[in-house]
Design an enzyme around this catalytic site. Structure first.
Site, mmCIF file in Angstrom:
data_model
loop_
_atom_site.group_PDB
_atom_site.id
_atom_site.type_symbol
_atom_site.label_atom_id
_atom_site.label_comp_id
_atom_site.label_asym_id
_atom_site.label_seq_id
_atom_site.Cartn_x
_atom_site.Cartn_y
_atom_site.Cartn_z
ATOM 1 N N LYS A 80 -2.546 -2.039 -3.133
ATOM 2 C CA LYS A 80 -3.595 -1.197 -2.527
ATOM 3 C C LYS A 80 -3.183 0.259 -2.666
ATOM 4 O O LYS A 80 -2.473 0.800 -1.816
ATOM 5 C CB LYS A 80 -3.778 -1.571 -1.047
ATOM 6 C CG LYS A 80 -4.743 -0.654 -0.298
ATOM 7 C CD LYS A 80 -5.177 -1.210 1.035
ATOM 8 C CE LYS A 80 -6.057 -0.212 1.762
ATOM 9 N NZ LYS A 80 -6.743 -0.791 2.922
ATOM 10 N N GLU B 95 0.830 -1.209 0.000
ATOM 11 C CA GLU B 95 0.000 0.000 0.000
ATOM 12 C C GLU B 95 0.863 1.257 0.000
ATOM 13 O O GLU B 95 1.302 1.715 1.052
ATOM 14 C CB GLU B 95 -0.933 0.015 1.222
ATOM 15 C CG GLU B 95 -1.806 1.274 1.268
ATOM 16 C CD GLU B 95 -2.772 1.312 2.449
ATOM 17 O OE1 GLU B 95 -2.720 0.412 3.312
ATOM 18 O OE2 GLU B 95 -3.569 2.258 2.517
#
Ligand code: 13P
Length: 338
Positions: free
Chosen positions: A219, A177
């Site tokens: 992500k 992420e």
């Protein structure tokens, strides 16, 4: 776990019509969420709130996995059932946040690097034993006129890649992420440039660290205008810029991209995802891994009262279903009316 099993978990995380619930708020963050509804941040209240989410009837219809915090992955429900088992029994894959937060990056005013690599191998082995099959590590990249620096982008890409390699060694699918933050008055065009630079550095680092992309989930942020931008981009521009940025930087071997919501409202986050999937013809699954955009209305409906649990679960089931529809471009704002 073989490579094949890592790939199978990664694909299950982005199964059609489903996405991920990020319920991995650190104790400090969940305290802010609970105080917004005037609920005291006790261990029992944190448990009750998360148990409400996990015991929602049919949660597995639109939620493939839940990212947990260290406290929650070890917690039992009110009746003594481990919360991990509650999820597994509902057909939902438990995951775990393993980073230790973004800390000031020395020599780089206003920039951070995420910590948590020391001892990570042992922590991953324990989390696997408890039942985690995927993990999350969040890096944050800030935008101003002067930053991000290449130094900060590369430091964060390096840490994400070290983390991802350790995850795969431990038979855990890494969610990587790299979040380009929405704070600021920058344009969507500037967000796109920074997002592309960040993803380019990330995939170079993942390659260097021999991370198997088929067993990795990305992500990212969507390409949106800064929260204080004078002339923010509309839904279609966000969708087109985001897809353009990913096509330039994300290999097609990545099975899925699960967006964070990052401060967007529930409706914006759903509408953006829907618009991207409506464009279609993409080499990866485009899904969600929302925290706030899956929880805000549920948290409000609950308000800390046991008498509101059923109603709050209906709200959560609705939000999950709307995002499930956005996986195929079949969401429509008219579906929001009760
Ligand atoms: P938001 O969707 O609220 O940004 O949270 C997702 C997340 O897990 C951030 O790390």
């Amino acid at each position: 776990m073989s490579q094949r099993e890592l790939i199978s978990v990664a694909n299950a995380m982005v199964a059609p019509g489903k996405g991920i619930l990020a319920a991995d708020e650190s104790t400090g963050t969940i305290e802010k969420r609970l105080s917004s509804i005037h609920v005291e941040c006790t261990e029992d209240n944190r448990r009750d709130y998360r148990e409400l989410l996990f015991r929602t009837a049919g949660i597995g219809d639109h939620i493939s996995g839940v990212i947990l915090y260290d406290e929650t992955i070890r917690q039992n429900g009110a009746d003594g059932t481990p919360l991990v088992k509650v999820l597994q029994d509902a057909g939902v894959i438990p995951g775990i946040k393993v980073d230790m937060g973004a800390k000031a990056l020395p020599g780089a005013e206003g920039e951070t690097v995420t910590e948590g690599l020391d001892g990570l191998r042992d922590r991953l082995a324990e989390y696997y034993q408890i039942g985690a099959r995927f993990a999350k590590w969040r890096a944050t990249i800030s935008i101003t006129d002067d930053i991000p620096s290449t130094y900060a982008i590369n430091a964060n890409a390096h840490a994400l890649a070290r983390y991802a390699a350790l995850c795969q060694e431990a038979s855990i699918v890494p969610i990587v992420e790299p979040e380009v933050l929405m704070d600021g008055s920058h344009t969507a065009a500037r967000c796109q440039d920074v997002t592309e630079a960040t993803l380019t550095a990330l995939f170079a680092a993942l390659d260097e660290h021999r991370v198997m992309l088929e067993g990795t989930i990305l992500k990212p942020n969507m390409v949106v205008s800064g929260a204080d931008c004078a002339n923010p981009a509309g839904v279609q521009e966000v969708a087109e810029r985001t897809i353009e940025a990913f096509k330039r930087t994300v290999p097609s071997t990545v099975p899925g991209i699960c967006f964070l919501s990052g401060g967007q409202s529930e409706i914006e986050a759903t509408a953006h995802l829907n618009a991207m999937n409506a464009i279609g013809n993409l080499p990866w699954q485009l899904s969600f891994s929302y925290g706030r955009a899956l929880q805000a209305s549920t948290l409000k409906a609950w308000g800390g009262s046991a008498g509101n649990v059923a109603q709050a679960q209906d709200v959560f089931a609705h939000r999950s279903k709307m995002n499930g529809l956005a996986r195929t471009g079949d969401y429509n704002a008219s579906l929001e009316v009760a």
